[in-house]
Scaffold this active site. Sequence first.
Site, PDB file in Angstrom:
ATOM      1  N   TYR A  53      33.836  43.159  30.507  1.00  0.00           N
ATOM      2  CA  TYR A  53      32.704  44.213  30.217  1.00  0.00           C
ATOM      3  C   TYR A  53      32.074  44.421  29.024  1.00  0.00           C
ATOM      4  CZ  TYR A  53      33.537  45.154  35.313  1.00  0.00           C
ATOM      5  OH  TYR A  53      33.838  44.918  36.660  1.00  0.00           O
ATOM      6  N   ARG A  56      29.222  41.832  29.104  1.00  0.00           N
ATOM      7  CA  ARG A  56      28.381  42.192  29.787  1.00  0.00           C
ATOM      8  C   ARG A  56      27.292  43.229  29.060  1.00  0.00           C
ATOM      9  NH1 ARG A  56      30.616  38.820  31.685  1.00  0.00           N
ATOM     10  NH2 ARG A  56      28.979  37.862  30.821  1.00  0.00           N
ATOM     11  N   GLN A  86      22.787  49.630  42.924  1.00  0.00           N
ATOM     12  CA  GLN A  86      24.136  48.980  42.955  1.00  0.00           C
ATOM     13  C   GLN A  86      24.497  48.365  41.650  1.00  0.00           C
ATOM     14  OE1 GLN A  86      25.002  46.500  46.741  1.00  0.00           O
ATOM     15  NE2 GLN A  86      22.635  46.771  46.847  1.00  0.00           N
ATOM     16  N   ASN A  87      23.149  48.211  40.879  1.00  0.00           N
ATOM     17  CA  ASN A  87      23.423  47.674  39.324  1.00  0.00           C
ATOM     18  C   ASN A  87      24.115  48.608  38.487  1.00  0.00           C
ATOM     19  OD1 ASN A  87      22.244  45.736  40.580  1.00  0.00           O
ATOM     20  ND2 ASN A  87      20.277  46.018  39.654  1.00  0.00           N
ATOM     21  N   HIS A 104      27.429  52.059  41.938  1.00  0.00           N
ATOM     22  CA  HIS A 104      28.774  51.359  41.555  1.00  0.00           C
ATOM     23  C   HIS A 104      29.139  51.463  39.946  1.00  0.00           C
ATOM     24  CE1 HIS A 104      28.101  48.320  45.155  1.00  0.00           C
ATOM     25  NE2 HIS A 104      28.463  49.189  45.531  1.00  0.00           N
ATOM     26  N   GLY A 170      16.413  42.870  46.163  1.00  0.00           N
ATOM     27  CA  GLY A 170      17.439  42.084  45.233  1.00  0.00           C
ATOM     28  C   GLY A 170      18.789  42.388  45.542  1.00  0.00           C
ATOM     29  N   THR A 171      19.085  42.550  46.768  1.00  0.00           N
ATOM     30  CA  THR A 171      20.513  42.789  47.266  1.00  0.00           C
ATOM     31  C   THR A 171      20.829  41.998  48.564  1.00  0.00           C
ATOM     32  OG1 THR A 171      22.095  44.110  48.246  1.00  0.00           O
ATOM     33  CG2 THR A 171      19.980  45.128  48.265  1.00  0.00           C
ATOM     34  N   SER A 172      22.088  41.133  48.557  1.00  0.00           N
ATOM     35  CA  SER A 172      22.275  40.245  49.651  1.00  0.00           C
ATOM     36  C   SER A 172      22.826  41.186  50.786  1.00  0.00           C
ATOM     37  CB  SER A 172      23.466  39.365  48.971  1.00  0.00           C
ATOM     38  OG  SER A 172      24.484  40.003  48.792  1.00  0.00           O
TER      39      SER A 172
HETATM   40  P1  NAD Z   1      24.162  39.686  45.066  1.00  0.00           P
HETATM   41  O1  NAD Z   1      24.344  39.059  43.790  1.00  0.00           O
HETATM   42  O2  NAD Z   1      24.950  39.533  46.133  1.00  0.00           O
HETATM   43  O3  NAD Z   1      22.596  39.227  45.792  1.00  0.00           O
HETATM   44  C1  NAD Z   1      21.568  39.291  45.009  1.00  0.00           C
HETATM   45  C2  NAD Z   1      20.307  39.267  45.798  1.00  0.00           C
HETATM   46  O4  NAD Z   1      19.210  39.042  45.118  1.00  0.00           O
HETATM   47  C3  NAD Z   1      20.091  37.970  46.752  1.00  0.00           C
HETATM   48  O5  NAD Z   1      19.691  38.289  48.030  1.00  0.00           O
HETATM   49  C4  NAD Z   1      19.134  37.114  46.182  1.00  0.00           C
HETATM   50  O6  NAD Z   1      18.201  36.220  47.059  1.00  0.00           O
HETATM   51  C5  NAD Z   1      18.170  38.058  45.343  1.00  0.00           C
HETATM   52  N1  NAD Z   1      17.408  37.658  44.309  1.00  0.00           N
HETATM   53  C6  NAD Z   1      18.025  36.690  43.475  1.00  0.00           C
HETATM   54  N2  NAD Z   1      16.729  36.657  42.486  1.00  0.00           N
HETATM   55  C7  NAD Z   1      15.731  37.656  42.821  1.00  0.00           C
HETATM   56  C8  NAD Z   1      14.785  37.922  42.034  1.00  0.00           C
HETATM   57  N3  NAD Z   1      14.131  37.581  41.208  1.00  0.00           N
HETATM   58  N4  NAD Z   1      14.250  39.151  42.887  1.00  0.00           N
HETATM   59  C9  NAD Z   1      14.455  39.828  44.069  1.00  0.00           C
HETATM   60  N5  NAD Z   1      15.464  39.375  44.522  1.00  0.00           N
HETATM   61  C10 NAD Z   1      16.353  38.265  43.994  1.00  0.00           C
HETATM   62  O7  NAD Z   1      24.028  41.252  44.414  1.00  0.00           O
HETATM   63  P2  NAD Z   1      24.103  42.528  45.167  1.00  0.00           P
HETATM   64  O8  NAD Z   1      23.689  42.687  46.639  1.00  0.00           O
HETATM   65  O9  NAD Z   1      23.517  43.723  44.048  1.00  0.00           O
HETATM   66  O10 NAD Z   1      25.639  42.600  44.948  1.00  0.00           O
HETATM   67  C11 NAD Z   1      26.555  42.208  43.707  1.00  0.00           C
HETATM   68  C12 NAD Z   1      27.370  43.150  43.545  1.00  0.00           C
HETATM   69  O11 NAD Z   1      27.798  42.767  41.878  1.00  0.00           O
HETATM   70  C13 NAD Z   1      26.860  44.776  43.090  1.00  0.00           C
HETATM   71  O12 NAD Z   1      27.789  45.668  43.633  1.00  0.00           O
HETATM   72  C14 NAD Z   1      26.639  44.844  41.679  1.00  0.00           C
HETATM   73  O13 NAD Z   1      27.076  46.055  41.361  1.00  0.00           O
HETATM   74  C15 NAD Z   1      27.193  43.797  41.052  1.00  0.00           C
HETATM   75  N6  NAD Z   1      26.369  42.954  40.120  1.00  0.00           N
HETATM   76  C16 NAD Z   1      25.412  43.662  39.220  1.00  0.00           C
HETATM   77  C17 NAD Z   1      24.754  43.363  38.439  1.00  0.00           C
HETATM   78  C18 NAD Z   1      23.658  44.187  37.488  1.00  0.00           C
HETATM   79  O14 NAD Z   1      24.128  45.383  37.074  1.00  0.00           O
HETATM   80  N7  NAD Z   1      22.701  43.706  36.953  1.00  0.00           N
HETATM   81  C19 NAD Z   1      24.447  41.691  38.303  1.00  0.00           C
HETATM   82  C20 NAD Z   1      25.603  41.240  38.852  1.00  0.00           C
HETATM   83  C21 NAD Z   1      26.369  41.809  39.865  1.00  0.00           C
END
Ligand code: NAD
Length: 230
Positions: A53, A56, A86-87, A104, A170-172
């Site tokens: 972390y 990060r 979720q970020n 989160h 931007g979430t899967s």
């Molecule tokens: P995920 O990684 O599971 O999914 C990412 C999604 O974003 C996918 O559906 C992908 O197709 C899409 N994507 C990729 N590039 C994109 C773009 N330029 N614009 C729009 N969409 C785009 O992410 P999640 O669903 O947020 O779950 C992952 C977990 O990991 C979360 O709980 C989160 O807290 C954590 N996480 C956070 C960060 C951050 O804070 N930035 C980064 C990585 C993981």
Amino acid sequence: MNKIVVLSGAGISAESGIPTFRGSGGLWEGHDIREVASPEGWRSNPQLVLDFYNKRRKNAREVKPNPGHLALVELEQHFDVQIITQNIDNLHEQAGSQNILHLHGELFKSQSTADPNLVYEIDGWELNWGDTCERGSQLRPHIVWFGEMVPMIEPAMEMSSQADVFIVVGTSLEVYPAAGLIEYVPPLAEIYIVDPGTPRLSPSRNIEFISEKASVGLPLLVEKLTKNNS
Ligand code: NAD
């Protein structure tokens, strides 16, 4: 004024230079998530977790919001907007959005291992072994790890249930309970998904899919919503 609720995930920050999680084959920056984002990982190797972390956090200090984050700020000029993210980064805050709920946790905060309600801002980017809360217990990242309760899910459900428009970006939709929030959105609300990939969609809902990156899809969607509103 219409209520717009936005559920954002790692994808909205991808174009700012923070990699997504699923995009890297289930690894988070080369680590199995159980090593760095679970209570078991913390118990077996807290130094690895702190280092992970810290890295990060150091990287996140150098990134800037992209046009996707900024489009959501523009949306606030016209609607009552609530962001549920979720970020763990602070790019929505940096962009200037007003109402942000972090589901989160937050990268730039720590919490006591003795009492999760004792939460502190992290000054700089390092959280170290030996850094303690006011009660003398070790501090850990203020992150909801896999396998932990999500304390903010109740207010997030309540917010989702009040949406006239629900935007998912931007979430899967793989990580629960966040992915289940869409089920709380009222039946007559409009739902949009902005994502260049293929998130897991709820077959029971009528959803408009915008197959674009956040930096392109969100400005387009904001333009459409504001036009319809004028
Ligand atoms: P995920 O990684 O599971 O999914 C990412 C999604 O974003 C996918 O559906 C992908 O197709 C899409 N994507 C990729 N590039 C994109 C773009 N330029 N614009 C729009 N969409 C785009 O992410 P999640 O669903 O947020 O779950 C992952 C977990 O990991 C979360 O709980 C989160 O807290 C954590 N996480 C956070 C960060 C951050 O804070 N930035 C980064 C990585 C993981």
